[in-house]
Design a protein around this motif. Structure first.
Motif, PDB file in Angstrom:
ATOM      1  N   ASN A 268       0.790  -1.238   0.000  1.00  0.00           N
ATOM      2  CA  ASN A 268       0.000   0.000   0.000  1.00  0.00           C
ATOM      3  C   ASN A 268       0.819   1.283   0.000  1.00  0.00           C
ATOM      4  O   ASN A 268       0.252   2.371  -0.113  1.00  0.00           O
ATOM      5  CB  ASN A 268      -0.945   0.018   1.208  1.00  0.00           C
ATOM      6  N   ALA A 269       2.135   1.197   0.147  1.00  0.00           N
ATOM      7  CA  ALA A 269       2.953   2.422   0.213  1.00  0.00           C
ATOM      8  C   ALA A 269       2.853   3.238  -1.080  1.00  0.00           C
ATOM      9  O   ALA A 269       2.661   4.464  -1.036  1.00  0.00           O
ATOM     10  CB  ALA A 269       4.402   2.064   0.515  1.00  0.00           C
ATOM     11  N   ASP A 270       2.985   2.592  -2.221  1.00  0.00           N
ATOM     12  CA  ASP A 270       2.896   3.310  -3.503  1.00  0.00           C
ATOM     13  C   ASP A 270       1.492   3.872  -3.713  1.00  0.00           C
ATOM     14  O   ASP A 270       1.326   5.003  -4.205  1.00  0.00           O
ATOM     15  CB  ASP A 270       3.270   2.383  -4.662  1.00  0.00           C
ATOM     16  N   LYS A 271       0.481   3.096  -3.333  1.00  0.00           N
ATOM     17  CA  LYS A 271      -0.902   3.568  -3.477  1.00  0.00           C
ATOM     18  C   LYS A 271      -1.165   4.755  -2.549  1.00  0.00           C
ATOM     19  O   LYS A 271      -1.870   5.698  -2.921  1.00  0.00           O
ATOM     20  CB  LYS A 271      -1.881   2.423  -3.179  1.00  0.00           C
ATOM     21  N   ARG A 272      -0.597   4.715  -1.341  1.00  0.00           N
ATOM     22  CA  ARG A 272      -0.714   5.840  -0.413  1.00  0.00           C
ATOM     23  C   ARG A 272      -0.121   7.105  -1.020  1.00  0.00           C
ATOM     24  O   ARG A 272      -0.761   8.170  -1.012  1.00  0.00           O
ATOM     25  CB  ARG A 272       0.019   5.493   0.879  1.00  0.00           C
ATOM     26  N   ASP A 273       1.079   6.991  -1.552  1.00  0.00           N
ATOM     27  CA  ASP A 273       1.755   8.164  -2.115  1.00  0.00           C
ATOM     28  C   ASP A 273       0.975   8.732  -3.300  1.00  0.00           C
ATOM     29  O   ASP A 273       0.849   9.960  -3.451  1.00  0.00           O
ATOM     30  CB  ASP A 273       3.174   7.797  -2.548  1.00  0.00           C
ATOM     31  N   ALA A 274       0.452   7.860  -4.142  1.00  0.00           N
ATOM     32  CA  ALA A 274      -0.329   8.310  -5.296  1.00  0.00           C
ATOM     33  C   ALA A 274      -1.609   8.997  -4.849  1.00  0.00           C
ATOM     34  O   ALA A 274      -2.022  10.017  -5.434  1.00  0.00           O
ATOM     35  CB  ALA A 274      -0.647   7.114  -6.201  1.00  0.00           C
ATOM     36  N   LEU A 275      -2.232   8.456  -3.788  1.00  0.00           N
ATOM     37  CA  LEU A 275      -3.465   9.058  -3.300  1.00  0.00           C
ATOM     38  C   LEU A 275      -3.203  10.420  -2.667  1.00  0.00           C
ATOM     39  O   LEU A 275      -3.969  11.375  -2.895  1.00  0.00           O
ATOM     40  CB  LEU A 275      -4.141   8.130  -2.280  1.00  0.00           C
ATOM     41  N   VAL A 276      -2.149  10.535  -1.880  1.00  0.00           N
ATOM     42  CA  VAL A 276      -1.799  11.824  -1.272  1.00  0.00           C
ATOM     43  C   VAL A 276      -1.595  12.875  -2.359  1.00  0.00           C
ATOM     44  O   VAL A 276      -2.071  14.023  -2.248  1.00  0.00           O
ATOM     45  CB  VAL A 276      -0.543  11.682  -0.385  1.00  0.00           C
ATOM     46  N   LYS A 277      -0.922  12.497  -3.423  1.00  0.00           N
ATOM     47  CA  LYS A 277      -0.704  13.410  -4.547  1.00  0.00           C
ATOM     48  C   LYS A 277      -2.030  13.782  -5.198  1.00  0.00           C
ATOM     49  O   LYS A 277      -2.268  14.949  -5.558  1.00  0.00           O
ATOM     50  CB  LYS A 277       0.230  12.758  -5.563  1.00  0.00           C
ATOM     51  N   GLN A 278      -2.906  12.816  -5.345  1.00  0.00           N
ATOM     52  CA  GLN A 278      -4.207  13.066  -5.962  1.00  0.00           C
ATOM     53  C   GLN A 278      -5.046  14.007  -5.086  1.00  0.00           C
ATOM     54  O   GLN A 278      -5.747  14.887  -5.601  1.00  0.00           O
ATOM     55  CB  GLN A 278      -4.948  11.739  -6.179  1.00  0.00           C
ATOM     56  N   LYS A 280      -3.915  16.302  -3.077  1.00  0.00           N
ATOM     57  CA  LYS A 280      -3.333  17.649  -3.205  1.00  0.00           C
ATOM     58  C   LYS A 280      -3.733  18.317  -4.515  1.00  0.00           C
ATOM     59  O   LYS A 280      -3.986  19.530  -4.546  1.00  0.00           O
ATOM     60  CB  LYS A 280      -1.822  17.564  -3.115  1.00  0.00           C
ATOM     61  N   ASN A 281      -3.804  17.530  -5.593  1.00  0.00           N
ATOM     62  CA  ASN A 281      -3.990  18.119  -6.922  1.00  0.00           C
ATOM     63  C   ASN A 281      -5.423  18.064  -7.445  1.00  0.00           C
ATOM     64  O   ASN A 281      -5.802  18.887  -8.287  1.00  0.00           O
ATOM     65  CB  ASN A 281      -3.073  17.421  -7.927  1.00  0.00           C
ATOM     66  N   GLU A 282      -6.224  17.088  -6.963  1.00  0.00           N
ATOM     67  CA  GLU A 282      -7.529  16.861  -7.591  1.00  0.00           C
ATOM     68  C   GLU A 282      -8.716  16.947  -6.643  1.00  0.00           C
ATOM     69  O   GLU A 282      -9.869  16.834  -7.089  1.00  0.00           O
ATOM     70  CB  GLU A 282      -7.534  15.479  -8.266  1.00  0.00           C
ATOM     71  N   LEU A 283      -8.472  17.124  -5.353  1.00  0.00           N
ATOM     72  CA  LEU A 283      -9.584  17.261  -4.413  1.00  0.00           C
ATOM     73  C   LEU A 283     -10.097  18.698  -4.482  1.00  0.00           C
ATOM     74  O   LEU A 283      -9.488  19.630  -3.950  1.00  0.00           O
ATOM     75  CB  LEU A 283      -9.126  16.919  -2.987  1.00  0.00           C
ATOM     76  N   ASN A 284     -11.223  18.886  -5.159  1.00  0.00           N
ATOM     77  CA  ASN A 284     -11.739  20.237  -5.375  1.00  0.00           C
ATOM     78  C   ASN A 284     -13.200  20.402  -4.970  1.00  0.00           C
ATOM     79  O   ASN A 284     -13.753  21.498  -5.062  1.00  0.00           O
ATOM     80  CB  ASN A 284     -11.562  20.655  -6.846  1.00  0.00           C
ATOM     81  N   ALA A 285     -13.848  19.319  -4.528  1.00  0.00           N
ATOM     82  CA  ALA A 285     -15.229  19.423  -4.047  1.00  0.00           C
ATOM     83  C   ALA A 285     -15.231  19.916  -2.599  1.00  0.00           C
ATOM     84  O   ALA A 285     -14.220  19.852  -1.898  1.00  0.00           O
ATOM     85  CB  ALA A 285     -15.926  18.067  -4.145  1.00  0.00           C
ATOM     86  N   GLU A 286     -16.384  20.406  -2.139  1.00  0.00           N
ATOM     87  CA  GLU A 286     -16.499  20.895  -0.760  1.00  0.00           C
ATOM     88  C   GLU A 286     -16.531  19.745   0.240  1.00  0.00           C
ATOM     89  O   GLU A 286     -16.153  19.929   1.409  1.00  0.00           O
ATOM     90  CB  GLU A 286     -17.775  21.724  -0.604  1.00  0.00           C
ATOM     91  N   ASN A 287     -16.980  18.560  -0.198  1.00  0.00           N
ATOM     92  CA  ASN A 287     -17.217  17.447   0.714  1.00  0.00           C
ATOM     93  C   ASN A 287     -16.490  16.188   0.238  1.00  0.00           C
ATOM     94  O   ASN A 287     -16.469  15.890  -0.961  1.00  0.00           O
ATOM     95  CB  ASN A 287     -18.719  17.151   0.800  1.00  0.00           C
ATOM     96  N   LEU A 288     -15.932  15.463   1.194  1.00  0.00           N
ATOM     97  CA  LEU A 288     -15.218  14.230   0.883  1.00  0.00           C
ATOM     98  C   LEU A 288     -15.747  13.093   1.755  1.00  0.00           C
ATOM     99  O   LEU A 288     -15.751  13.200   2.991  1.00  0.00           O
ATOM    100  CB  LEU A 288     -13.713  14.397   1.134  1.00  0.00           C
ATOM    101  N   ILE A 289     -16.183  12.010   1.111  1.00  0.00           N
ATOM    102  CA  ILE A 289     -16.575  10.796   1.828  1.00  0.00           C
ATOM    103  C   ILE A 289     -15.354   9.888   1.918  1.00  0.00           C
ATOM    104  O   ILE A 289     -14.768   9.522   0.897  1.00  0.00           O
ATOM    105  CB  ILE A 289     -17.722  10.065   1.115  1.00  0.00           C
ATOM    106  N   SER A 313      -6.273  19.897   3.327  1.00  0.00           N
ATOM    107  CA  SER A 313      -7.116  20.328   2.208  1.00  0.00           C
ATOM    108  C   SER A 313      -8.241  21.254   2.650  1.00  0.00           C
ATOM    109  O   SER A 313      -8.768  22.039   1.846  1.00  0.00           O
ATOM    110  CB  SER A 313      -7.721  19.111   1.506  1.00  0.00           C
ATOM    111  N   GLY A 314      -8.663  21.136   3.918  1.00  0.00           N
ATOM    112  CA  GLY A 314      -9.738  21.984   4.411  1.00  0.00           C
ATOM    113  C   GLY A 314     -11.120  21.518   4.018  1.00  0.00           C
ATOM    114  O   GLY A 314     -12.125  22.200   4.294  1.00  0.00           O
ATOM    115  N   VAL A 315     -11.229  20.373   3.396  1.00  0.00           N
ATOM    116  CA  VAL A 315     -12.505  19.851   2.942  1.00  0.00           C
ATOM    117  C   VAL A 315     -13.340  19.371   4.132  1.00  0.00           C
ATOM    118  O   VAL A 315     -12.803  19.032   5.189  1.00  0.00           O
ATOM    119  CB  VAL A 315     -12.273  18.690   1.944  1.00  0.00           C
ATOM    120  N   LYS A 316     -14.665  19.345   3.983  1.00  0.00           N
ATOM    121  CA  LYS A 316     -15.519  18.783   5.013  1.00  0.00           C
ATOM    122  C   LYS A 316     -15.575  17.267   4.826  1.00  0.00           C
ATOM    123  O   LYS A 316     -15.829  16.772   3.720  1.00  0.00           O
ATOM    124  CB  LYS A 316     -16.923  19.378   4.936  1.00  0.00           C
TER     125      LYS A 316
END
Length: 415
Positions: A268-278, A280-289, A313-316
């Motif tokens: 899961n280390a590589d998947k974790r790093d890819a998700l953290v990057k995603q 930072k770059n692609e989380l743009n909605a107000e709400n995250l499930i 990110s500051g997301v709800k």
């Protein structure tokens, strides 16, 4: 589990069963007693007067067990000792017999097994199974009594005994020849917690003794693969085909979603790093499930960078859990709830949160029947959730998709 020996005695009087294997329970109990004192949970909980009380309880149990005791009764007695410490990571179980699932499906192996003493002496009830089936098949889904499917291989009937707070699950049909109709699958004892049961069970393939403390039974789900006959859809558990894990998915303009299925250090280390990057770059909605259903835990070095990225990110945040969310997934739930305005939805978590296994050493008892795995990690700031679990702010209905229910909840908060 403190009343289980008495309950089992009632069961054995009510239902004739075959003779059992015996063991030197005094030696096995002393072995577990000594091992427990090295546990992280013991060292953090059993201090001062509690240490003296623990020794007194040990002596009481020791006086009841014998050098030639029924294996099941011995297992229950040792379980009483283990339960004196709040630690669901500490594991006591019977050593598996030396056969595989393939063996259990092999007709030649099954023929030999069915003439063995293990099979002939297995605990069995002497009741009319067809009459039991007729009585149980009309039970509603939300009644713990009833007929349950164990995967696609077995069918068991769960029914109350003469003692109001105890139940038995008995085999009705099985495609695995190692099981026969009438053999006991598990014993359940109600606890003070709602819908929670202390369970002594036999492994589904190997039939070795296992225990589950304060186990949640609700919505027709006894265990993740033991579900009520007639349960049409299981919305409590995540649909693994719906979304890829460790990926940020956009559900609509206002809501994005991540399913974190495991925090295992392996793979899961590589998947974790890819998700953290995603994030930072692609989380743009107000709400995250953040969906932690069916996540049995793992390592903080996998989960913490994800939590930190979400916090930054500051997301709800809306966290989803079920009773199969355990260990580091529970710790992650609490950490996410510490983010201002986070809402926790779904079902209470498993309650194995304050301790853990780093080295995971397992020790075999003197009789050779039982294995004990003590904990070697502790996270005392989570102790209030141990056994009981982390309760959600919003309990979701089992009758419809939980992601959609969460979206509907988000929409109501916008009005």
């Amino acid at each position: 589990m403190k009343n289980l020996i008495t309950i089992l005695a009632v069961l054995f009087i009510s239902f004739p069963i075959a003779a059992q294997t015996t063991c030197d329970c005094k030696a096995d109990l002393e072995f577990v007693y000594n091992q427990m004192q090295n546990m992280a949970s013991y060292k953090s909980q059993i201090k001062g007067e509690l240490e003296a009380s623990f020794k007194v309880e040990y002596q009481k149990i020791s006086e009841k067990v014998t050098n030639n005791m029924d294996k099941l009764d011995c297992y229950v007695a040792i379980g009483q000792l283990v339960d004196l410490v709040k630690d669901k990571h500490a594991m006591l179980y019977e050593v598996r017999p030396d056969y595989t699932l393939d063996d259990a499906l092999d007709s030649n192996f099954v023929k030999q097994y069915q003439v063995s003493e293990d099979f002939k002496n297995f605990p069995t009830v002497d009741i009319d199974l067809e009459a039991l089936r007729l009585r149980l098949e009309s039970k509603p889904v939300n009644d713990i009594e009833g007929i349950y499917n164990v995967g696609s291989s077995m069918e068991v009937g769960v029914y109350r005994t003469e003692k109001a707070d105890s139940l038995v699950a008995v085999m009705l049909t099985s495609k695995l020849g190692v099981w026969a109709p009438g053999q006991i699958f598990m014993y359940l004892t109600a606890t003070e917690l709602p819908n929670r049961y202390d369970i002594t069970a036999y492994g589904q393939v190997h039939k070795n003794l296992l225990s589950y403390k304060a186990h949640l039974v609700s919505n027709g789900i006894l265990m993740s693969n033991v579900t009520k006959e007639g349960l049409k859809e299981n919305f409590v558990h995540v649909d693994k085909k719906a979304h890829e894990a460790y990926k940020l998915h956009t559900l609509n303009d206002n809501v994005q979603y991540i399913w974190l299925n495991s925090f295992s250090r392996f793979g899961n280390a590589d998947k974790r790093d890819a998700l953290v990057k995603q994030i930072k770059n692609e989380l743009n909605a107000e709400n995250l499930i953040v969906d932690l259903r069916n996540n049995g835990g793992g390592a903080s070095k996998i989960s913490l960078p994800i939590v930190k990225a979400i916090r930054k990110s500051g997301v709800k945040v809306f966290v989803l859990t079920n009773f199969d969310s355990g260990s580091n997934a529970e710790q992650t739930t609490v950490r996410l709830k510490n983010i201002k305005s986070t809402v926790h939805l779904g079902q209470t978590t498993y309650g194995a949160i304050a301790y853990g296994l780093n080295y995971g050493y397992t020790y075999t008892s003197p009789s050779g029947f039982f294995s004990f795995t003590p904990t070697d990690m502790r996270f005392n700031h989570f102790l209030k959730y141990e056994v009981t679990g982390v309760a959600p702010d919003i309990t979701l209905s089992p009758d419809s998709d939980w992601i959609q229910q969460t979206i509907d909840y988000i929409n109501t908060q916008r009005l």
